[in-house]
Design an enzyme around this catalytic site. Structure first.
Site, PDB file in Angstrom:
ATOM      1  N   HIS A 173       0.821  -1.204   0.000  1.00 31.05           N
ATOM      2  CA  HIS A 173       0.000   0.000   0.000  1.00 31.05           C
ATOM      3  C   HIS A 173       0.856   1.255   0.000  1.00 31.05           C
ATOM      4  O   HIS A 173       2.048   1.241   0.320  1.00 31.05           O
ATOM      5  CB  HIS A 173      -0.956   0.009   1.204  1.00 31.05           C
ATOM      6  CG  HIS A 173      -0.285   0.088   2.541  1.00 31.05           C
ATOM      7  ND1 HIS A 173       0.078   1.285   3.139  1.00 31.05           N
ATOM      8  CD2 HIS A 173       0.092  -0.886   3.414  1.00 31.05           C
ATOM      9  CE1 HIS A 173       0.630   1.042   4.313  1.00 31.05           C
ATOM     10  NE2 HIS A 173       0.656  -0.266   4.505  1.00 31.05           N
ATOM     11  N   CYS A 217       2.666  -5.023   7.264  1.00 34.74           N
ATOM     12  CA  CYS A 217       2.319  -4.701   5.880  1.00 34.74           C
ATOM     13  C   CYS A 217       3.506  -4.020   5.193  1.00 34.74           C
ATOM     14  O   CYS A 217       4.486  -3.643   5.830  1.00 34.74           O
ATOM     15  CB  CYS A 217       1.090  -3.809   5.817  1.00 34.74           C
ATOM     16  SG  CYS A 217      -0.459  -4.724   5.931  1.00 34.74           S
TER      17      CYS A 217
END
Length: 483
Positions: free
Chosen positions: A392, A411
């Site tokens: 992301h 992440c």
């Protein structure tokens, strides 16, 4: 158990390959007849190159080969010839695909390299008198592989020198009196010769080259972290290089005909490969040691513009809850957070008794609204995995300026997320551009774009790895997997 299953599969594969080879060869002997002396010697020469290829010569009929090289005839020529054929197939299979399956926590691709018919290529090379070119034909040709292989050759030569000995640097002086420093720089290939009369300016330049090798600030000073990296043994560095070389072999088939994303955790970098080309490199931010990013394989199947961020339970209860309790409405408004019940209904935070909640008693979901300040930025690239991991964007761009980018909860934040998305979805590039330009305006909700041709993703853990220019670097073993 896992290792045993892998060995069984490898043995089964070798049996199948041998069956194919014997059929192709017409059951004939290929190595021991007098008229095959040239091919036999070429095979032995290949095996002798094993250390320079990141392989172990003892894996390829080593005892038999030494016996034959000494001039001793085997008791059973047919069995010996078969053993040499098995060793040849094993050797060329390792050259083409690597010596082992790269370990990942979740294997969503079930990928096994199989793009070369090794027995047929071996049989054809022997039949065509082109056996001497078979190694070059089967090795990967990408520049990263060549760079790793070249450094393996340098380190192997250093280790084989009669004057080699392990070196430990204890002094932080950068001058000709620091003999261990000079010797270690030579061992690492940062100096061509050992000279104790080297000028200080030249020595500092070579220290900067070592700092570049280890991703440190290149100031020519021997700080503690630099000394720690320099004092890692050359044998261990060579082992890390061999591991990386075999990973590139393992990846070679999958990247030949499609784009492939590789994220290397210690390098905190993302690489988009196709064939022998690097289409895109992006700095990333990966999990810190306490909340590591998990190695895995999967495929990118969805791109979401203006994503919500559903805060993981641990982060919501351990990091957000204490702040929310101080002033619920102000805290949640400042972070652009919503509170949802179990059915997904948005709740008024002022109606919740926050003081009664704890890490073990939290029946809500915290969701951050989309927009430029969202923790995921304006784009998220989804792939299935059991860890709730994804690639992301991020509003915190300044963190990409660090060399050692281990800051996330697991992440992977991608500096060039938008260019990556446009390369994965060229037919949607204009739409993605338009959505990016609208980022400053309020957004009604996420925009999901399906990826028609799913892109394989490999999140791996390699300490030795080429940078975007193809130069080898040794990165932090941040999760202590190579200790």
């Amino acid at each position: 158990m896992v290792k045993n299953r892998m060995l069984k599969r490898a043995c089964l594969l070798l049996i199948i390959l041998m069956q194919y080879f014997r059929v192709a060869a017409g059951q004939q002997m290929y190595w021991l007849p007098a008229d095959r002396a040239g091919d036999r010697q070429t095979l032995f020469n290949y095996f002798e190159q094993s250390p320079l290829l990141g392989l172990d010569p003892h894996d390829y009929a080593y005892t038999l080969v030494q016996q034959l090289k000494a001039g001793s005839a085997p008791a059973d020529s047919a069995a010996a010839d078969k053993q040499l054929s098995e060793a040849a197939i094993a050797f060329f299979t390792d050259v083409a695909y690597g010596t082992k399956v790269t370990r990942v926590g979740y294997d969503g691709l079930k990928y096994t390299p199989d793009c070369r018919d090794i027995p047929q290529l071996l049989h054809q090379a022997l039949a065509d008198n082109t056996f001497g070119q078979l190694l070059n034909k089967l090795e990967p040709t990408c520049p990263e592989y060549r760079s790793i292989k070249s450094m393996i050759a340098v380190y192997t030569r250093r280790l084989q020198e009669s004057s080699y000995h392990p070196v430990k640097i204890s002094s932080d002086l950068v001058d000709s009196s620091n003999h261990p420093l000079i010797e270690k720089l030579y061992q690492l290939g940062c100096l061509d010769t050992i000279s104790y009369s080297i000028q200080e300016d030249t020595l500092r330049t070579r220290v900067r080259a070592a700092q570049r090798l280890f991703e440190f600030m290149e100031d020519g000073a021997l700080r503690r972290g630099v000394l720690e990296e320099l004092n890692i043994s050359l044998e261990k560095r060579l082992s890390e290089l061999k591991h990386a070389l075999n990973t590139y072999r393992w990846l070679n088939c999958v990247r030949q005909y499609q784009s492939v994303i590789v994220v290397n955790i210690p390098a905190a970098g993302l690489y988009l490969y196709q064939g022998d080309s690097l289409l895109l490199y992006s700095r990333t931010i990966v999990g810190k040691e306490a909340t590591p990013t998990s190695p895995l394989t999967s495929s990118i199947d969805e791109i979401i513009m203006y994503p919500y961020w559903t805060v993981p339970y641990n982060i919501a209860t351990r990091e957000l809850l204490p702040g929310i309790k101080g002033n619920p409405v102000a805290y949640l408004d400042a972070g652009n957070y919503q509170v949802l019940d179990k059915s997904g209904k948005i709740l008024d935070p002022s109606t919740i008794n926050w003081s009664s909640l704890s890490r073990t008693n939290f029946p809500y979901t915290i969701r951050q609204m989309n927009g430029c300040d969202n923790s995921l930025g304006i784009i998220k690239l989804n792939f299935f995995n059991p860890y709730s991991t994804y690639l992301h964007d991020t509003p915190g761009k300044s963190y990409f300026m660090f060399n050692k980018r281990y800051f996330s909860h697991g992440c992977i934040r991608v500096e060039d997320a938008i260019p990556l998305a446009k390369l994965l979805l060229p037919e949607e590039a204009q739409r993605i551009d338009s959505l990016e330009k609208a980022a400053a305006a309020p957004q009604k909700g996420p925009v999901s774009i399906q990826v028609k041709q799913k892109t394989p993703l490999f999140i791996l853990y390699e300490v030795a790895w080429p940078d975007q220019q193809g130069s080898i670097r040794f990165y932090d073993d941040v999760y202590n997997k190579f200790r």
